[in-house]
Motif scaffolding. Sequence first.
Motif, PDB file in Angstrom:
ATOM      1  N   ALA A 108     -36.568 -15.424 -23.002  1.00 43.28           N
ATOM      2  CA  ALA A 108     -35.607 -14.935 -23.994  1.00 43.28           C
ATOM      3  C   ALA A 108     -34.173 -15.269 -23.587  1.00 43.28           C
ATOM      4  O   ALA A 108     -33.862 -15.372 -22.404  1.00 43.28           O
ATOM      5  N   GLY A 109     -33.329 -15.410 -24.568  1.00 43.88           N
ATOM      6  CA  GLY A 109     -31.914 -15.663 -24.322  1.00 43.88           C
ATOM      7  C   GLY A 109     -31.172 -14.381 -23.966  1.00 43.88           C
ATOM      8  O   GLY A 109     -31.745 -13.286 -23.952  1.00 43.88           O
ATOM      9  N   LYS A 110     -29.892 -14.507 -23.691  1.00 43.46           N
ATOM     10  CA  LYS A 110     -29.086 -13.369 -23.243  1.00 43.46           C
ATOM     11  C   LYS A 110     -29.026 -12.238 -24.280  1.00 43.46           C
ATOM     12  O   LYS A 110     -29.181 -11.076 -23.931  1.00 43.46           O
ATOM     13  N   ALA A 111     -28.827 -12.568 -25.534  1.00 42.76           N
ATOM     14  CA  ALA A 111     -28.698 -11.522 -26.560  1.00 42.76           C
ATOM     15  C   ALA A 111     -29.979 -10.693 -26.701  1.00 42.76           C
ATOM     16  O   ALA A 111     -29.914  -9.455 -26.646  1.00 42.76           O
ATOM     17  N   PRO A 112     -31.158 -11.306 -26.849  1.00 36.81           N
ATOM     18  CA  PRO A 112     -32.374 -10.486 -26.927  1.00 36.81           C
ATOM     19  C   PRO A 112     -32.623  -9.684 -25.648  1.00 36.81           C
ATOM     20  O   PRO A 112     -33.063  -8.532 -25.709  1.00 36.81           O
ATOM     21  N   VAL A 113     -32.332 -10.280 -24.494  1.00 29.55           N
ATOM     22  CA  VAL A 113     -32.528  -9.566 -23.220  1.00 29.55           C
ATOM     23  C   VAL A 113     -31.674  -8.304 -23.185  1.00 29.55           C
ATOM     24  O   VAL A 113     -32.148  -7.220 -22.839  1.00 29.55           O
ATOM     25  N   ASP A 114     -30.418  -8.433 -23.542  1.00 29.76           N
ATOM     26  CA  ASP A 114     -29.525  -7.271 -23.543  1.00 29.76           C
ATOM     27  C   ASP A 114     -30.039  -6.182 -24.495  1.00 29.76           C
ATOM     28  O   ASP A 114     -30.014  -4.995 -24.164  1.00 29.76           O
ATOM     29  N   GLY A 136     -40.062 -15.064 -13.887  1.00 24.92           N
ATOM     30  CA  GLY A 136     -39.077 -16.135 -13.702  1.00 24.92           C
ATOM     31  C   GLY A 136     -38.423 -16.456 -15.030  1.00 24.92           C
ATOM     32  O   GLY A 136     -38.243 -15.586 -15.873  1.00 24.92           O
ATOM     33  N   GLY A 137     -38.081 -17.707 -15.202  1.00 27.87           N
ATOM     34  CA  GLY A 137     -37.488 -18.136 -16.459  1.00 27.87           C
ATOM     35  C   GLY A 137     -36.007 -17.804 -16.548  1.00 27.87           C
ATOM     36  O   GLY A 137     -35.380 -17.366 -15.585  1.00 27.87           O
ATOM     37  N   ARG A 138     -35.465 -18.022 -17.745  1.00 26.78           N
ATOM     38  CA  ARG A 138     -34.031 -17.782 -17.964  1.00 26.78           C
ATOM     39  C   ARG A 138     -33.659 -16.327 -17.764  1.00 26.78           C
ATOM     40  O   ARG A 138     -32.543 -16.010 -17.382  1.00 26.78           O
ATOM     41  N   ALA A 139     -34.567 -15.430 -18.042  1.00 30.19           N
ATOM     42  CA  ALA A 139     -34.251 -14.002 -18.021  1.00 30.19           C
ATOM     43  C   ALA A 139     -34.894 -13.288 -16.842  1.00 30.19           C
ATOM     44  O   ALA A 139     -35.357 -12.157 -16.959  1.00 30.19           O
ATOM     45  N   LYS A 140     -34.921 -13.940 -15.664  1.00 27.78           N
ATOM     46  CA  LYS A 140     -35.603 -13.307 -14.536  1.00 27.78           C
ATOM     47  C   LYS A 140     -34.912 -12.033 -14.065  1.00 27.78           C
ATOM     48  O   LYS A 140     -35.548 -11.144 -13.518  1.00 27.78           O
ATOM     49  N   SER A 141     -33.627 -11.882 -14.306  1.00 29.27           N
ATOM     50  CA  SER A 141     -32.920 -10.656 -13.912  1.00 29.27           C
ATOM     51  C   SER A 141     -33.334  -9.467 -14.787  1.00 29.27           C
ATOM     52  O   SER A 141     -33.066  -8.316 -14.447  1.00 29.27           O
ATOM     53  N   MET A 142     -33.991  -9.756 -15.898  1.00 27.91           N
ATOM     54  CA  MET A 142     -34.434  -8.699 -16.814  1.00 27.91           C
ATOM     55  C   MET A 142     -35.411  -7.738 -16.138  1.00 27.91           C
ATOM     56  O   MET A 142     -35.381  -6.530 -16.396  1.00 27.91           O
ATOM     57  N   VAL A 143     -36.272  -8.245 -15.263  1.00 30.61           N
ATOM     58  CA  VAL A 143     -37.266  -7.407 -14.601  1.00 30.61           C
ATOM     59  C   VAL A 143     -36.575  -6.311 -13.793  1.00 30.61           C
ATOM     60  O   VAL A 143     -36.935  -5.130 -13.888  1.00 30.61           O
ATOM     61  N   ALA A 144     -35.577  -6.677 -13.013  1.00 29.09           N
ATOM     62  CA  ALA A 144     -34.848  -5.686 -12.205  1.00 29.09           C
ATOM     63  C   ALA A 144     -34.122  -4.684 -13.093  1.00 29.09           C
ATOM     64  O   ALA A 144     -34.106  -3.482 -12.802  1.00 29.09           O
ATOM     65  N   ALA A 145     -33.548  -5.161 -14.179  1.00 30.29           N
ATOM     66  CA  ALA A 145     -32.836  -4.262 -15.094  1.00 30.29           C
ATOM     67  C   ALA A 145     -33.795  -3.276 -15.744  1.00 30.29           C
ATOM     68  O   ALA A 145     -33.470  -2.094 -15.911  1.00 30.29           O
ATOM     69  N   LEU A 146     -34.986  -3.736 -16.114  1.00 33.53           N
ATOM     70  CA  LEU A 146     -35.976  -2.837 -16.728  1.00 33.53           C
ATOM     71  C   LEU A 146     -36.510  -1.835 -15.713  1.00 33.53           C
ATOM     72  O   LEU A 146     -36.741  -0.664 -16.037  1.00 33.53           O
ATOM     73  N   LYS A 147     -36.691  -2.285 -14.484  1.00 35.17           N
ATOM     74  CA  LYS A 147     -37.138  -1.367 -13.422  1.00 35.17           C
ATOM     75  C   LYS A 147     -36.089  -0.282 -13.200  1.00 35.17           C
ATOM     76  O   LYS A 147     -36.407   0.900 -13.099  1.00 35.17           O
TER      77      LYS A 147
END
Length: 186
Positions: A108-114, A136-147
């Motif tokens: 996912a891109g930045k807008a959907p991730v946010d 992984g992928g473009r939104a790999k930081s999403m996992v930490a944010a969701l945790k």
Amino acid sequence: RARASRSSWRASSSVGSGSMGAVVDSARVHVVVGTEGLLVERAVSAIVESARTAAGDGGMGLPGGAGDAVPVTRIRAGDVDQSELVELLSPSLFAEERIVVLESAGEAGKAPVDLIVEAAKNPPDGITLVIEHSGGGRAKSMVAALKKAGATMIEVPTITSARDRADFAKSEFRAQKVRVSDELVD
């Protein structure tokens, strides 16, 4: 390393057999992290089954309850926009339960991730949100944010070698209480 993999396969095998109750519990936001499609789908199915059971009979596990009719909406995380996410995650006027599965969140891109991370911080009552992420992928930081937002994390192992495949196959047979020879599996 091989020993850890074998125990992971056992845990993964149990994903499909409904023994994830302790992991799935009553959380409303789940993140399934991994790249093995079969194992990811087993984890998602266990979460859906658990949410339906809880919705149908207060978590008592009785078949045929109202939980069997809980709708599941599946959508690619990168395709969701703000208005669609708001609609999917809006509480029902009739207090109906819903399950939303966001697939391929790692792409996912930045807008959907946010949007997804913000929604995961305070999901409305009656909504179970399941997010599939490769890790992984473009939104790999999403996992930490969701945790950090309090999501229940479920990591599925990756099958990388012939030994891993053989161990996985053996654990699948064991989970079904079927005895096979090592020659058959190898």
